[in-house]
Write a protein that holds these residues in place. Structure first.
Motif, PDB file in Angstrom:
ATOM      1  N   SER A   1     -21.884  69.985 -21.739  1.00 59.35           N
ATOM      2  CA  SER A   1     -22.647  68.774 -21.412  1.00 59.35           C
ATOM      3  C   SER A   1     -23.265  68.106 -22.633  1.00 59.35           C
ATOM      4  CB  SER A   1     -23.744  69.110 -20.402  1.00 59.35           C
ATOM      5  OG  SER A   1     -24.677  70.039 -20.942  1.00 59.35           O
ATOM      6  N   ARG A   2     -23.509  68.853 -23.702  1.00 63.25           N
ATOM      7  CA  ARG A   2     -24.169  68.269 -24.869  1.00 63.25           C
ATOM      8  C   ARG A   2     -23.218  67.488 -25.768  1.00 63.25           C
ATOM      9  NH1 ARG A   2     -28.260  73.126 -26.870  1.00 63.25           N
ATOM     10  NH2 ARG A   2     -29.588  73.130 -25.022  1.00 63.25           N
ATOM     11  N   SER A   3     -21.927  67.577 -25.516  1.00 56.60           N
ATOM     12  CA  SER A   3     -20.954  66.876 -26.358  1.00 56.60           C
ATOM     13  C   SER A   3     -20.144  65.837 -25.587  1.00 56.60           C
ATOM     14  CB  SER A   3     -19.998  67.888 -27.006  1.00 56.60           C
ATOM     15  OG  SER A   3     -19.276  68.607 -26.015  1.00 56.60           O
TER      16      SER A   3
ATOM     17  N   VAL B   1     -26.815  61.994 -27.664  1.00 58.59           N
ATOM     18  CA  VAL B   1     -26.919  60.952 -28.686  1.00 58.59           C
ATOM     19  C   VAL B   1     -27.148  61.575 -30.060  1.00 58.59           C
ATOM     20  CG1 VAL B   1     -28.368  59.059 -29.526  1.00 58.59           C
ATOM     21  CG2 VAL B   1     -27.691  59.135 -27.112  1.00 58.59           C
ATOM     22  N   PHE B   2     -28.080  62.524 -30.134  1.00 62.41           N
ATOM     23  CA  PHE B   2     -28.415  63.147 -31.415  1.00 62.41           C
ATOM     24  C   PHE B   2     -27.207  63.853 -32.030  1.00 62.41           C
ATOM     25  CE2 PHE B   2     -32.903  63.866 -29.480  1.00 62.41           C
ATOM     26  CZ  PHE B   2     -33.188  62.523 -29.643  1.00 62.41           C
ATOM     27  N   ARG B   3     -26.362  64.434 -31.181  1.00 60.09           N
ATOM     28  CA  ARG B   3     -25.194  65.163 -31.671  1.00 60.09           C
ATOM     29  C   ARG B   3     -24.020  64.240 -31.983  1.00 60.09           C
ATOM     30  NH1 ARG B   3     -26.192  70.600 -30.813  1.00 60.09           N
ATOM     31  NH2 ARG B   3     -27.965  71.012 -29.423  1.00 60.09           N
ATOM     32  N   ALA B   4     -23.914  63.142 -31.238  1.00 59.80           N
ATOM     33  CA  ALA B   4     -22.778  62.237 -31.408  1.00 59.80           C
ATOM     34  C   ALA B   4     -22.955  61.286 -32.585  1.00 59.80           C
ATOM     35  CB  ALA B   4     -22.569  61.419 -30.129  1.00 59.80           C
ATOM     36  N   ALA B   5     -24.184  60.880 -32.856  1.00 53.12           N
ATOM     37  CA  ALA B   5     -24.434  59.814 -33.830  1.00 53.12           C
ATOM     38  C   ALA B   5     -24.285  60.299 -35.265  1.00 53.12           C
ATOM     39  CB  ALA B   5     -25.828  59.246 -33.629  1.00 53.12           C
ATOM     40  N   ASP B   6     -23.760  59.415 -36.111  1.00 50.78           N
ATOM     41  CA  ASP B   6     -23.728  59.673 -37.547  1.00 50.78           C
ATOM     42  C   ASP B   6     -25.090  59.399 -38.163  1.00 50.78           C
ATOM     43  OD1 ASP B   6     -20.778  60.230 -38.171  1.00 50.78           O
ATOM     44  OD2 ASP B   6     -20.672  58.399 -36.991  1.00 50.78           O
ATOM     45  N   CYS B   7     -25.829  58.465 -37.577  1.00 51.06           N
ATOM     46  CA  CYS B   7     -27.216  58.247 -37.972  1.00 51.06           C
ATOM     47  C   CYS B   7     -27.996  57.722 -36.781  1.00 51.06           C
ATOM     48  CB  CYS B   7     -27.340  57.317 -39.178  1.00 51.06           C
ATOM     49  SG  CYS B   7     -26.802  55.630 -38.883  1.00 51.06           S
ATOM     50  N   ILE B   8     -29.296  57.988 -36.784  1.00 60.73           N
ATOM     51  CA  ILE B   8     -30.177  57.615 -35.684  1.00 60.73           C
ATOM     52  C   ILE B   8     -31.266  56.723 -36.260  1.00 60.73           C
ATOM     53  CG2 ILE B   8     -31.692  58.475 -33.862  1.00 60.73           C
ATOM     54  CD1 ILE B   8     -30.121  61.225 -34.327  1.00 60.73           C
ATOM     55  N   VAL B   9     -31.205  55.442 -35.929  1.00 59.72           N
ATOM     56  CA  VAL B   9     -32.124  54.444 -36.465  1.00 59.72           C
ATOM     57  C   VAL B   9     -33.341  54.379 -35.535  1.00 59.72           C
ATOM     58  CG1 VAL B   9     -32.386  52.037 -37.119  1.00 59.72           C
ATOM     59  CG2 VAL B   9     -30.194  53.185 -37.466  1.00 59.72           C
TER      60      VAL B   9
END
Length: 247
Positions: free
Chosen positions: A102-104, A135-143
Motif C-alpha cells: 500500500s505504501r508504493s 507521496v513521501f516515497r514516490a516524490a523526488d522532492c517535496i516542496v
C-alpha cells in the motif's frame, strides 16, 4: 520523469498556489507536465478551469491505467495537462489500506499513467496519512510552504519528526516561506530562526502575501499569466529555478 509534491501538513499556507504556479512554470520552460490534483476539494483543478472526471472513481486511480489516462484533461497552456480531483479521492486511505504494498501504490500508478510526461506535480491534501506516506516515497522532492509563524513552525517540526521516525529521506524536503509579510517582526524573526535551525531544508525563495495571488481565483489562472511583472510572479519563477537546481 520527475515527481514533485506540493505538500504541507497544515492547511491554508499556499500549497495549491505553489502547485499551480510551479506546474505552469515547468510547462513554460518546455517540460511536458502533468498536474495531478490529489486534494478532493479540487482547488488546483478549479484554477485551471478543469472539471472533475467521473471516470476515475474509487480505487481505479491505483488499479486502472486506462481510466487514469482517460481522466487526464488538457489545460489552456502548452505542455500542461491536468488530472482533476473528485470527491472519491477523500477515500484514498481506505482504498490503499485494502491493497498489497500500500505504501508504493501511488508511485506505481503515476509511473504507469504518467509515463509520457517529463514532470508530474502533485497537489496534496493537508494531512499525514497513508496517502501522504505514498507521496513521501514516490516524490523526488517535496516542496513545503511554511508561513513564518509559530504554529506553522510547529507543524513543520512535526513533519520532520515523522520523517525521522519512519526513516524517510529528509533530503527530499524543500521548504520555502509563504505568505510572507516583511513588515511583521514575527515573520522576520521566525524566518531567521528556522533558516538557522534548518539551513539545508529551506530554499532561498519567499512568496509574498499579496492580493495578486488571491486574484488567481478570479482569473482562474497562474499569476504569471495576468501579472507577469509582479513580485509574486517573480517569486514563483525563483521557486521553479530552486526546485530545478535540486532535482
Amino acid at each position: 520523469m520527475k515527481i514533485i509534491a506540493c505538500y504541507s501538513n497544515k492547511g491554508g499556507v499556499g500549497k495549491t498556489a505553489a502547485a499551480v504556479n510551479l506546474s505552469y512554470a515547468f510547462a513554460a520552460a518546455g517540460s511536458r507536465t502533468l498536474m495531478c490534483d490529489l486534494d478532493p476539494q479540487g482547488a488546483s483543478s478549479y484554477y485551471f478551469r478543469v472539471k472533475a472526471s467521473k471516470k476515475l472513481q474509487d480505487a481505479s486511480f491505483f488499479k486502472d491505467v486506462e481510466r487514469f489516462t482517460g481522466a487526464i484533461r488538457a489545460s489552456d497552456f502548452d505542455n500542461l495537462d491536468i488530472l482533476p480531483a473528485n470527491l472519491s479521492f477523500r477515500d484514498f486511505d481506505i482504498f490503499l489500506s485494502r491493497m498489497k504494498n500500500s505504501r508504493s501504490r501511488l508511485k506505481k500508478a503515476l509511473k504507469a499513467g504518467g509515463s509520457e510526461y517529463d514532470t508530474i506535480i502533485l497537489d496534496c491534501p493537508p494531512n499525514i496519512s497513508t496517502l501522504s506516506e505514498n507521496v513521501f516515497r514516490a516524490a523526488d522532492c517535496i516542496v513545503v510552504p511554511v508561513i513564518p509563524t509559530t504554529l506553522s513552525e510547529h507543524t513543520f517540526e512535526q513533519l520532520l519528526d515523522f520523517f525521522r521516525a519512519n526513516k524517510l529521506d529528509r533530503k527530499k524536503i524543500l521548504a520555502f516561506f509563504s505568505m510572507v509579510q516583511r513588515t511583521k517582526k514575527l515573520h522576520r524573526e521566525t524566518a531567521d530562526r528556522m533558516r538557522k535551525k534548518h539551513p539545508k531544508r529551506f530554499l532561498d525563495t519567499s512568496i509574498p502575501f499579496t492580493s495578486e495571488i488571491e486574484k488567481m481565483g478570479i482569473h482562474r489562472a497562474p499569476v504569471a499569466t495576468f501579472a507577469d511583472s509582479h513580485s509574486a510572479a517573480r517569486a514563483y519563477r525563483n521557486l521553479h529555478a530552486n526546485v530545478v537546481d535540486h532535482l
